[in-house]
Scaffold this motif. Structure first.
Motif, mmCIF file in Angstrom:
data_model
loop_
_atom_site.group_PDB
_atom_site.id
_atom_site.type_symbol
_atom_site.label_atom_id
_atom_site.label_comp_id
_atom_site.label_asym_id
_atom_site.label_seq_id
_atom_site.Cartn_x
_atom_site.Cartn_y
_atom_site.Cartn_z
ATOM 1 N N ILE A 110 8.203 4.240 -5.118
ATOM 2 C CA ILE A 110 6.995 4.662 -5.832
ATOM 3 C C ILE A 110 6.949 4.028 -7.222
ATOM 4 N N LYS A 111 8.073 4.059 -7.910
ATOM 5 C CA LYS A 111 8.135 3.482 -9.260
ATOM 6 C C LYS A 111 7.794 1.990 -9.238
ATOM 7 N N LEU A 112 8.367 1.254 -8.288
ATOM 8 C CA LEU A 112 8.055 -0.171 -8.167
ATOM 9 C C LEU A 112 6.575 -0.375 -7.851
ATOM 10 N N PHE A 113 6.069 0.377 -6.892
ATOM 11 C CA PHE A 113 4.666 0.274 -6.483
ATOM 12 C C PHE A 113 3.730 0.533 -7.660
ATOM 13 N N GLU A 114 4.009 1.573 -8.421
ATOM 14 C CA GLU A 114 3.137 1.930 -9.535
ATOM 15 C C GLU A 114 3.262 0.979 -10.721
ATOM 16 N N SER A 115 4.344 0.210 -10.762
ATOM 17 C CA SER A 115 4.520 -0.737 -11.865
ATOM 18 C C SER A 115 3.820 -2.074 -11.631
ATOM 19 N N MET A 116 3.414 -2.336 -10.393
ATOM 20 C CA MET A 116 2.785 -3.629 -10.083
ATOM 21 C C MET A 116 1.277 -3.558 -10.264
ATOM 22 N N ASP A 117 0.755 -4.595 -10.887
ATOM 23 C CA ASP A 117 -0.690 -4.715 -11.065
ATOM 24 C C ASP A 117 -1.130 -5.990 -10.364
ATOM 25 N N TYR A 118 -1.532 -5.852 -9.097
ATOM 26 C CA TYR A 118 -1.903 -7.023 -8.314
ATOM 27 C C TYR A 118 -3.134 -7.742 -8.874
ATOM 28 N N ALA A 119 -3.886 -7.058 -9.722
ATOM 29 C CA ALA A 119 -5.045 -7.706 -10.349
ATOM 30 C C ALA A 119 -4.614 -8.841 -11.267
ATOM 31 N N THR A 120 -3.352 -8.811 -11.714
ATOM 32 C CA THR A 120 -2.833 -9.876 -12.583
ATOM 33 C C THR A 120 -1.957 -10.859 -11.805
ATOM 34 N N PHE A 121 -2.023 -10.814 -10.486
ATOM 35 C CA PHE A 121 -1.163 -11.650 -9.645
ATOM 36 C C PHE A 121 -1.217 -13.110 -10.099
ATOM 37 N N GLY A 122 -0.043 -13.666 -10.344
ATOM 38 C CA GLY A 122 0.060 -15.050 -10.796
ATOM 39 C C GLY A 122 0.319 -15.188 -12.279
ATOM 40 N N ALA A 123 0.355 -14.080 -13.003
ATOM 41 C CA ALA A 123 0.578 -14.137 -14.450
ATOM 42 C C ALA A 123 2.009 -14.588 -14.742
ATOM 43 N N GLU A 132 0.866 -1.168 0.000
ATOM 44 C CA GLU A 132 0.000 0.000 0.000
ATOM 45 C C GLU A 132 0.910 1.228 0.000
ATOM 46 N N ARG A 133 0.395 2.339 -0.477
ATOM 47 C CA ARG A 133 1.220 3.557 -0.558
ATOM 48 C C ARG A 133 1.812 3.919 0.806
ATOM 49 N N LYS A 134 1.092 3.674 1.877
ATOM 50 C CA LYS A 134 1.575 4.021 3.228
ATOM 51 C C LYS A 134 2.816 3.230 3.626
ATOM 52 N N ASP A 135 3.107 2.125 2.944
ATOM 53 C CA ASP A 135 4.268 1.286 3.258
ATOM 54 C C ASP A 135 5.563 1.810 2.651
ATOM 55 N N LEU A 136 5.468 2.688 1.681
ATOM 56 C CA LEU A 136 6.616 3.003 0.837
ATOM 57 C C LEU A 136 7.757 3.723 1.543
ATOM 58 N N VAL A 137 7.477 4.564 2.527
ATOM 59 C CA VAL A 137 8.553 5.246 3.245
ATOM 60 C C VAL A 137 9.390 4.220 3.995
ATOM 61 N N LYS A 138 8.762 3.363 4.748
ATOM 62 C CA LYS A 138 9.482 2.327 5.496
ATOM 63 C C LYS A 138 10.228 1.395 4.537
ATOM 64 N N PHE A 139 9.565 0.981 3.466
ATOM 65 C CA PHE A 139 10.153 0.108 2.452
ATOM 66 C C PHE A 139 11.430 0.735 1.887
ATOM 67 N N ALA A 140 11.354 1.983 1.473
ATOM 68 C CA ALA A 140 12.521 2.666 0.912
ATOM 69 C C ALA A 140 13.623 2.820 1.955
ATOM 70 N N ASN A 141 13.247 3.107 3.199
ATOM 71 C CA ASN A 141 14.251 3.294 4.255
ATOM 72 C C ASN A 141 15.049 2.022 4.515
ATOM 73 N N TYR A 142 14.376 0.873 4.640
ATOM 74 C CA TYR A 142 15.181 -0.317 4.933
ATOM 75 C C TYR A 142 15.933 -0.805 3.703
ATOM 76 N N ARG A 143 15.398 -0.588 2.520
ATOM 77 C CA ARG A 143 16.138 -0.972 1.317
ATOM 78 C C ARG A 143 17.357 -0.078 1.088
ATOM 79 N N ALA A 144 17.346 1.127 1.619
ATOM 80 C CA ALA A 144 18.485 2.033 1.493
ATOM 81 C C ALA A 144 19.625 1.661 2.442
#
Length: 180
Positions: free
Chosen positions: A48-61, A17-29
């Protein structure tokens, strides 16, 4: 299939979710997290770029990668993430990253157990693979603990962060899994 959710004893594995991205970026840095990963300087914009590139509606493709958050059941804060690559209809590649403050606390063990149960039990996959740098002892020890079998040792097969590196490839078949 955007409603994917895997529940373990302590965690919920779910789409980002968008709210996860700050924490996600911080630990990946973190240098210790990035050491054996494909990135060097991970930014909030990268998240943000990774988040916006994922389409969970196609999960499993087949052919697609998806990132799932490992969130703490008690407060929904993310503590790490799982990467899933649907190679084809029967095979999946996985990866895992845990925030430094949660490493060594069985987060990855519990999350990967839940993921294995989901992939073999719910999705009926035949085989799961994982590749790790041979210097990443914690990663390959975890895979071995989870029942993965080392299938290959690739010598100087990848030019990684300015040097040639070795990788191990691991695999687990549904018929070998002790988790299901």
């Amino acid at each position: 299939m955007s409603s994917i959710e895997i529940t373990t004893h302590n965690f919920i594995i779910r789409p980002f979710e968008r709210k996860d991205l700050v924490k996600f970026a911080n630990y990946r840095a973190s240098e210790s997290v990035a050491r054996y990963q494909s990135w060097a300087d991970y930014t909030y914009q990268d998240a943000i770029k990774l988040f916006e590139s994922m389409d969970y509606a196609t999960f499993g493709a087949a052919g697609q990668w998806y990132q799932l958050a490992i969130s703490d059941k008690s407060n929904d804060a993310i503590v790490g993430d799982l990467a899933i690559h649907f190679i084809d209809a029967e095979q999946v590649e996985i990866g895992f990253t845990v925030a430094p403050e949660f490493q060594g606390k069985n987060v990855a063990t519990e999350a990967i157990s839940g993921l294995i149960n989901y992939l073999f039990g719910c999705l009926g996959k035949h085989r799961i693979i994982a590749t790790t740098d041979t210097r990443n002892i914690a990663s390959y020890k975890l895979l071995e603990k989870m029942g993965f079998r080392r299938e290959g040792h690739f010598i100087k097969n990848i030019f990684f962060k300015g040097e040639w590196s070795d990788e191990y490839q691991y695999a687990l078949l549904r018929s070998e899994s002790k988790i299901i």
